[in-house]
Scaffold this active site. Sequence first.
Site, PDB file in Angstrom:
ATOM      1  N   ARG A 152       0.865  -1.169   0.000  1.00 55.95           N
ATOM      2  CA  ARG A 152       0.000   0.000   0.000  1.00 55.95           C
ATOM      3  C   ARG A 152       0.909   1.227   0.000  1.00 55.95           C
ATOM      4  O   ARG A 152       2.031   1.190   0.514  1.00 55.95           O
ATOM      5  CB  ARG A 152      -0.889   0.025   1.245  1.00 55.95           C
ATOM      6  CG  ARG A 152      -1.816  -1.181   1.395  1.00 55.95           C
ATOM      7  CD  ARG A 152      -2.648  -1.050   2.671  1.00 55.95           C
ATOM      8  NE  ARG A 152      -3.588  -2.169   2.824  1.00 55.95           N
ATOM      9  CZ  ARG A 152      -3.350  -3.254   3.530  1.00 55.95           C
ATOM     10  NH1 ARG A 152      -2.185  -3.393   4.163  1.00 55.95           N
ATOM     11  NH2 ARG A 152      -4.253  -4.214   3.619  1.00 55.95           N
ATOM     12  N   LYS A 176      -2.314  -2.235   7.937  1.00 55.69           N
ATOM     13  CA  LYS A 176      -3.507  -1.740   8.614  1.00 55.69           C
ATOM     14  C   LYS A 176      -3.625  -2.364   9.998  1.00 55.69           C
ATOM     15  O   LYS A 176      -3.283  -3.520  10.208  1.00 55.69           O
ATOM     16  CB  LYS A 176      -4.753  -2.088   7.785  1.00 55.69           C
ATOM     17  CG  LYS A 176      -4.915  -1.237   6.534  1.00 55.69           C
ATOM     18  CD  LYS A 176      -6.230  -1.564   5.849  1.00 55.69           C
ATOM     19  CE  LYS A 176      -6.446  -0.669   4.646  1.00 55.69           C
ATOM     20  NZ  LYS A 176      -7.742  -0.957   3.969  1.00 55.69           N
ATOM     21  N   HIS A 247      -2.084   2.247  -6.065  1.00 57.18           N
ATOM     22  CA  HIS A 247      -2.746   0.992  -5.721  1.00 57.18           C
ATOM     23  C   HIS A 247      -2.822   0.044  -6.919  1.00 57.18           C
ATOM     24  O   HIS A 247      -2.952  -1.179  -6.737  1.00 57.18           O
ATOM     25  CB  HIS A 247      -4.148   1.280  -5.186  1.00 57.18           C
ATOM     26  CG  HIS A 247      -4.569   0.362  -4.074  1.00 57.18           C
ATOM     27  ND1 HIS A 247      -3.941   0.343  -2.838  1.00 57.18           N
ATOM     28  CD2 HIS A 247      -5.541  -0.585  -4.001  1.00 57.18           C
ATOM     29  CE1 HIS A 247      -4.510  -0.566  -2.066  1.00 57.18           C
ATOM     30  NE2 HIS A 247      -5.475  -1.138  -2.749  1.00 57.18           N
ATOM     31  N   ARG A 250      -0.259  -2.556  -6.771  1.00 55.47           N
ATOM     32  CA  ARG A 250      -0.609  -3.609  -5.808  1.00 55.47           C
ATOM     33  C   ARG A 250      -1.575  -4.611  -6.445  1.00 55.47           C
ATOM     34  O   ARG A 250      -1.416  -5.826  -6.293  1.00 55.47           O
ATOM     35  CB  ARG A 250      -1.226  -2.944  -4.572  1.00 55.47           C
ATOM     36  CG  ARG A 250      -1.667  -3.890  -3.464  1.00 55.47           C
ATOM     37  CD  ARG A 250      -2.041  -3.037  -2.251  1.00 55.47           C
ATOM     38  NE  ARG A 250      -2.884  -3.718  -1.300  1.00 55.47           N
ATOM     39  CZ  ARG A 250      -2.443  -4.461  -0.289  1.00 55.47           C
ATOM     40  NH1 ARG A 250      -1.152  -4.647  -0.127  1.00 55.47           N
ATOM     41  NH2 ARG A 250      -3.289  -5.019   0.568  1.00 55.47           N
ATOM     42  N   HIS A 273      -4.196  -8.932   3.813  1.00 57.11           N
ATOM     43  CA  HIS A 273      -5.652  -8.930   3.917  1.00 57.11           C
ATOM     44  C   HIS A 273      -6.074  -9.730   5.142  1.00 57.11           C
ATOM     45  O   HIS A 273      -5.634 -10.862   5.329  1.00 57.11           O
ATOM     46  CB  HIS A 273      -6.290  -9.552   2.671  1.00 57.11           C
ATOM     47  CG  HIS A 273      -6.242  -8.655   1.474  1.00 57.11           C
ATOM     48  ND1 HIS A 273      -6.449  -9.116   0.186  1.00 57.11           N
ATOM     49  CD2 HIS A 273      -6.016  -7.316   1.360  1.00 57.11           C
ATOM     50  CE1 HIS A 273      -6.343  -8.098  -0.663  1.00 57.11           C
ATOM     51  NE2 HIS A 273      -6.083  -7.015   0.019  1.00 57.11           N
ATOM     52  N   TYR A 282      -9.383 -11.231  -6.833  1.00 54.76           N
ATOM     53  CA  TYR A 282      -8.396 -11.524  -7.877  1.00 54.76           C
ATOM     54  C   TYR A 282      -8.695 -12.824  -8.603  1.00 54.76           C
ATOM     55  O   TYR A 282      -8.211 -13.029  -9.710  1.00 54.76           O
ATOM     56  CB  TYR A 282      -6.986 -11.532  -7.274  1.00 54.76           C
ATOM     57  CG  TYR A 282      -6.614 -10.183  -6.733  1.00 54.76           C
ATOM     58  CD1 TYR A 282      -6.331  -9.132  -7.594  1.00 54.76           C
ATOM     59  CD2 TYR A 282      -6.595  -9.937  -5.369  1.00 54.76           C
ATOM     60  CE1 TYR A 282      -6.033  -7.876  -7.099  1.00 54.76           C
ATOM     61  CE2 TYR A 282      -6.293  -8.685  -4.870  1.00 54.76           C
ATOM     62  CZ  TYR A 282      -6.014  -7.663  -5.744  1.00 54.76           C
ATOM     63  OH  TYR A 282      -5.735  -6.411  -5.264  1.00 54.76           O
TER      64      TYR A 282
END
Length: 303
Positions: A152, A176, A247, A250, A273, A282
């Site tokens: 990110r 995150k 992004h 990514r 994630h 994806y």
Amino acid sequence: MNIDPYLSDRTIASYRTYLMLERALSDNTLCAYLEDLSKFLDYLKPTRTDYCHIDKEVLSNFLVDLSELGISNRSQARIISGLKSFYHFLMLEEMIEEDPTFLLETPKIGLKLPEVLTLEEIDSILGVIDVSTPLGQRNRAMLEMLYSCGLRVSELVNLELSNLFLSDEYISVIGKGNKQRLVPISQRAIKEIGYWMEFRGEFPPKKGEEDILFLNRRGARLTRVMVFQLVKEYAEAAGIKKSISPHTFRHSFATHLLEGGANLRAIQEMLGHQSILTTEIYTHVDMKLLRDQVNRFHPRNQK
């Protein structure tokens, strides 16, 4: 547009800049986001609830009201997307500690696949960067890491020298929720970092920034907006017509791994994630590739 008076002009301007540059929203979508935010803040006024101190119950009641007014699923999804964007922005700016929209569900309106660059397009973007200058070499190393490690942009600009374990070919990333993950790094990215380190000493770091890997001219870490502008500039110079952002690198990282046969769980770990459901988007990108291959090569599809 009747924006809530509790929102300062500076916050509004910063959020507008975030939508324009980092989210790359069109003028129409940007205006819609701000208008939807205004409506939500108007909804809060009778309850005397501060926008920084709401919970999921308040949001759920707001969505129930939208549904009862006959607002379509598509419009509800846009409003929810706008609220998520606003509270994500507040999190990035450290104005709130928890995102109340985190578990908010969006009505089903069909899947929109993320934009993905081909390897040739990525190479062409990297190829237009003038690496004869220190900042050019820094920029090339940054973009190579965005793609090679699937970072990110916030993870990239906050990456520290002490996070690099280049002899072991991995880096430690704080993602995150302040969660740490280990991500393999390619030999190509290691080489680009090495070239940048030859120049980094020309930018004496500010106090507190001594460990930051990528520094600007003033010796401070770069902002997310600066990285976004660089990506836009180099994509345009390379003749890329797609609407891309940091992004996109990514997304491309994850898609290319999946197309190459990587396990979805492994991709989940590398992207950081929390849920495998986030990574599963994806698989849809990959299914499109498979469908194209079947259409081209299956004997039943041959004329």
